[in-house]
Design a protein around this motif. Structure first.
Motif, PDB file in Angstrom:
ATOM      1  N   LEU A   1       0.998  -1.253  -0.268  1.00 20.55           N
ATOM      2  CA  LEU A   1       0.151   0.279   0.041  1.00 20.55           C
ATOM      3  C   LEU A   1       0.546   1.532  -0.177  1.00 20.55           C
ATOM      4  CD1 LEU A   1      -2.666  -1.043   2.406  1.00 20.55           C
ATOM      5  CD2 LEU A   1      -3.202   0.099   0.381  1.00 20.55           C
ATOM      6  N   GLU A   2       1.815   0.889   0.539  1.00 23.67           N
ATOM      7  CA  GLU A   2       2.882   1.980   0.971  1.00 23.67           C
ATOM      8  C   GLU A   2       3.579   3.033  -0.388  1.00 23.67           C
ATOM      9  OE1 GLU A   2       2.832   5.437   2.913  1.00 23.67           O
ATOM     10  OE2 GLU A   2       2.202   3.114   3.943  1.00 23.67           O
ATOM     11  N   TYR A   3       3.944   1.731  -0.680  1.00 21.95           N
ATOM     12  CA  TYR A   3       5.061   1.785  -2.925  1.00 21.95           C
ATOM     13  C   TYR A   3       3.952   1.634  -3.516  1.00 21.95           C
ATOM     14  CZ  TYR A   3       8.064  -0.028  -5.864  1.00 21.95           C
ATOM     15  OH  TYR A   3       9.170  -0.546  -7.042  1.00 21.95           O
ATOM     16  N   ALA A   4       2.743   1.045  -3.179  1.00 18.22           N
ATOM     17  CA  ALA A   4       1.662   1.851  -4.331  1.00 18.22           C
ATOM     18  C   ALA A   4       0.772   3.446  -4.357  1.00 18.22           C
ATOM     19  CB  ALA A   4       0.492   1.158  -4.795  1.00 18.22           C
ATOM     20  N   TYR A   5       1.024   3.795  -3.071  1.00 21.24           N
ATOM     21  CA  TYR A   5       0.512   5.165  -3.030  1.00 21.24           C
ATOM     22  C   TYR A   5       1.896   5.956  -3.602  1.00 21.24           C
ATOM     23  CZ  TYR A   5      -0.701   9.296  -0.281  1.00 21.24           C
ATOM     24  OH  TYR A   5      -0.825  10.752  -0.424  1.00 21.24           O
ATOM     25  N   ALA A   6       3.015   5.456  -2.610  1.00 15.25           N
ATOM     26  CA  ALA A   6       4.180   6.301  -3.588  1.00 15.25           C
ATOM     27  C   ALA A   6       4.392   6.842  -4.734  1.00 15.25           C
ATOM     28  CB  ALA A   6       5.554   6.309  -3.068  1.00 15.25           C
ATOM     29  N   ILE A   7       4.179   5.179  -6.141  1.00 15.07           N
ATOM     30  CA  ILE A   7       4.373   5.763  -7.419  1.00 15.07           C
ATOM     31  C   ILE A   7       3.342   6.148  -7.907  1.00 15.07           C
ATOM     32  CG2 ILE A   7       5.890   4.150  -7.075  1.00 15.07           C
ATOM     33  CD1 ILE A   7       3.726   1.874  -8.394  1.00 15.07           C
ATOM     34  N   ALA A   8       2.392   6.345  -6.992  1.00 17.91           N
ATOM     35  CA  ALA A   8       0.546   6.527  -7.631  1.00 17.91           C
ATOM     36  C   ALA A   8       0.739   7.848  -7.870  1.00 17.91           C
ATOM     37  CB  ALA A   8      -0.523   6.368  -7.269  1.00 17.91           C
ATOM     38  N   SER A   9       1.281   8.423  -7.039  1.00 16.29           N
ATOM     39  CA  SER A   9       1.570   9.819  -6.546  1.00 16.29           C
ATOM     40  C   SER A   9       2.341  10.427  -7.479  1.00 16.29           C
ATOM     41  CB  SER A   9       1.700  10.264  -5.381  1.00 16.29           C
ATOM     42  OG  SER A   9       1.977   9.548  -4.126  1.00 16.29           O
ATOM     43  N   GLN A  10       3.477   9.628  -7.323  1.00 12.97           N
ATOM     44  CA  GLN A  10       4.372  10.647  -8.243  1.00 12.97           C
ATOM     45  C   GLN A  10       4.480   9.978  -9.429  1.00 12.97           C
ATOM     46  OE1 GLN A  10       8.076   8.065  -8.120  1.00 12.97           O
ATOM     47  NE2 GLN A  10       8.888   9.101  -9.362  1.00 12.97           N
ATOM     48  N   ARG A  11       3.379   8.907  -9.706  1.00 11.07           N
ATOM     49  CA  ARG A  11       3.327   8.811 -11.651  1.00 11.07           C
ATOM     50  C   ARG A  11       2.094   9.929 -11.988  1.00 11.07           C
ATOM     51  NH1 ARG A  11       5.537   3.773 -15.100  1.00 11.07           N
ATOM     52  NH2 ARG A  11       6.509   2.366 -12.689  1.00 11.07           N
ATOM     53  N   ALA A  12       1.634   9.637 -11.467  1.00 13.44           N
ATOM     54  CA  ALA A  12      -0.009  10.707 -11.785  1.00 13.44           C
ATOM     55  C   ALA A  12      -0.222  11.125 -11.197  1.00 13.44           C
ATOM     56  CB  ALA A  12      -1.157   9.453 -12.264  1.00 13.44           C
ATOM     57  N   PRO A  13       0.539  12.478 -10.434  1.00 10.77           N
ATOM     58  CA  PRO A  13       0.583  13.185  -9.472  1.00 10.77           C
ATOM     59  C   PRO A  13      -1.795  13.923  -9.964  1.00 10.77           C
ATOM     60  CG  PRO A  13       1.158  14.540 -10.792  1.00 10.77           C
ATOM     61  CD  PRO A  13       1.006  12.652 -11.301  1.00 10.77           C
ATOM     62  N   ILE A  14      -2.121  13.905  -8.275  1.00  7.32           N
ATOM     63  CA  ILE A  14      -3.953  14.570  -8.313  1.00  7.32           C
ATOM     64  C   ILE A  14      -3.789  15.769  -9.295  1.00  7.32           C
ATOM     65  CG2 ILE A  14      -5.477  14.878  -6.923  1.00  7.32           C
ATOM     66  CD1 ILE A  14      -4.957  12.947  -5.181  1.00  7.32           C
ATOM     67  N   GLU A  15      -3.266  17.056  -8.786  1.00  7.88           N
ATOM     68  CA  GLU A  15      -3.036  18.062  -9.033  1.00  7.88           C
ATOM     69  C   GLU A  15      -2.887  18.107 -10.339  1.00  7.88           C
ATOM     70  OE1 GLU A  15      -3.854  20.071  -6.742  1.00  7.88           O
ATOM     71  OE2 GLU A  15      -3.188  18.945  -5.492  1.00  7.88           O
ATOM     72  N   ALA A  16      -2.278  17.402 -11.745  1.00  5.77           N
ATOM     73  CA  ALA A  16      -2.078  17.755 -12.690  1.00  5.77           C
ATOM     74  C   ALA A  16      -3.294  17.716 -13.525  1.00  5.77           C
ATOM     75  CB  ALA A  16      -1.900  16.475 -13.126  1.00  5.77           C
ATOM     76  N   PHE A  17      -3.987  16.405 -12.237  1.00  2.00           N
ATOM     77  CA  PHE A  17      -5.878  16.367 -13.173  1.00  2.00           C
ATOM     78  C   PHE A  17      -6.903  17.912 -12.965  1.00  2.00           C
ATOM     79  CE2 PHE A  17      -4.810  11.938 -12.846  1.00  2.00           C
ATOM     80  CZ  PHE A  17      -5.337  11.597 -13.747  1.00  2.00           C
ATOM     81  N   PHE A  18      -6.444  18.612 -12.152  1.00  2.42           N
ATOM     82  CA  PHE A  18      -7.079  19.821 -12.061  1.00  2.42           C
ATOM     83  C   PHE A  18      -6.325  20.698 -12.450  1.00  2.42           C
ATOM     84  CE2 PHE A  18      -8.495  16.420  -9.019  1.00  2.42           C
ATOM     85  CZ  PHE A  18      -9.359  17.098  -8.959  1.00  2.42           C
ATOM     86  N   ALA A  19      -5.023  21.094 -13.032  1.00  3.51           N
ATOM     87  CA  ALA A  19      -4.588  21.828 -13.348  1.00  3.51           C
ATOM     88  C   ALA A  19      -5.034  22.890 -13.858  1.00  3.51           C
ATOM     89  CB  ALA A  19      -3.213  21.331 -14.160  1.00  3.51           C
TER      90      ALA A  19
END
Lengths: 239, 239
Positions: A74-92
DNA sequence: AGACTATTCAAACACTCGTTTGAAACACAC
DNA sequence: GTGTGTTTCAAACGAGTGTTTGAATAGTCT
């Protein structure tokens, strides 16, 4: 009992993150796939280690437990998810509430329903909502609660200041439910709604539909709220 | 191997339905609860037989298999569900498409989300959609497909004759998804949306909300369809 | 009552699961 | 090379699962 070096190099190189032996990372990656695909309970350590070309005992050695491995995943997945497809990018470029809602829907479809990339973080979150594990507390405070806050903020902006909490949560549930349905009911959707289900184009279409559908629902709810909280004085007039 | 009298009394009393030994029916009832609560895989026949005050071997004797027991439970649940809360009762006074939609939503909430009565049929169906078993084929043709047909017929009536199949299925998914969300995500909903969740009043409120929300979404979709299929000729005007 | 079948029962079997074990292989400072 | 700590490995353990077994019980017809 083994020496239990669960934090290898903890006293050295205080700089580098986990650093991770080869097999440790391999197990982590394989476990991500298997947990996302089968869920915590149905996933077997044997399958994970087989995919990782590792020995069964590797889990016990590197993570202590099956539960420990799951937490690490879970930790690992959270890390790479927020790195690879950061949430803010969607709301740019999302300024209006409607644009934010569309960004939100698109993001959730991408993270949960789409499956191409190693993006099992959304899948694991969706699973955790349905059949929680002991890691639920952590998942909620780290991922689910912030996401839900973001969602309800958007809904709140749509519904205006007079919306009740019940209305906001119900509307949020309606939106989230539509999206998660495409993940949860996938077997039956694939079976009954023929055509090349779950292609990228199909998912895009669904995301647009869910956004449209929800915007209409929110507008109607807003109208009902406004009418309730500021009743027209000329009550004889038609709608 | 035992004599295997899977159809007891088959050659006698051609009148009476299964008739069912005491323990056979007890096992059936207990299995319904346990399967609905845990799912096929996580349910253990030891727990089932314990609840039924029956011996472990009763399952093998009366139903052959765990899968056989599950199939019998599905049949049994279908029978008592259609007897106790017949679908047509919900649609008795539903004439307009909107009334039919509201009846549909209410019925699905009652069958799937509500939990009081021995109504595990809806729960088992919902489970079958998420993690299908070997009984899926039967469940689909007997229950899911007719229900889906009913739903898409209603949606079709809402959207008019120019609606595409993709639009109809997407709208149907939006409605069903909203409802099922309250079943699937129940753990997280209970946790995050405090208040006395899943009371009868709460479920009624949710059902009304889902219906309102969906009606608005359907009307908006209808408007888009009509505008697309009969474009205004004075194309210069602002929308 | 006697013969025969249907049903129940405690015990075991075969299998899979997560976890542990103790030894072997490896890495690297001295 | 020697020694020390880390990592891997094949094998086993113990608990839980669905299923089977063979004897014991209950039921029913003649």
């Amino acid at each position: 009992m083994p020496a239990g070096p669960f934090q290898p190099f903890a006293h050295l190189h205080p700089v580098a993150p986990p650093v991770a032996t080869d097999t440790r990372e391999n197990v982590l990656l394989a476990a991500g796939e298997v947990f996302a695909h089968r869920g915590f309970k149905d996933a077997t350590i044997r399958e994970i280690c087989e995919r990782a070309d590792a020995n069964i005992a590797a889990v016990s050695y590197h993570f202590g437990d099956k539960a420990g491995l799951y937490a690490a995943v879970l930790e690992y997945a959270y890390a790479i998810a927020s790195q690879r497809a950061p949430i803010e990018a969607f709301f740019a470029h999302a300024n209006t509430p409607e644009q934010k809602l569309r960004a939100m829907v698109e993001m959730m479809f991408t993270r949960i329903v789409d499956q191409g990339r190693p993006s099992w973080h959304g899948v694991l979150m969706a699973r955790e909502m349905v059949e929680p594990t002991s890691a639920l507390d952590h998942v909620v405070t780290q991922s689910i609660a912030p996401m839900w806050k973001r969602m309800t903020d958007i809904v709140h902006a749509f519904l205006g200041p007079h919306a009740s909490e019940a209305e906001i949560t119900a509307a949020g549930n309606s939106i989230v439910g539509q999206i998660l349905h495409y993940k949860h009911a996938r077997p039956i959707i694939v079976r009954m709604q023929h055509g090349q289900a779950y292609s990228s184009e199909q998912i895009d279409y669904w995301a647009r539909h869910v956004a449209d559908f929800s915007v209409a629902g929110l507008h109607a709810l807003r109208a009902a709220i406004d009418q309730r909280s500021t009743p027209t004085h000329d009550s004889g007039a038609f709608s």
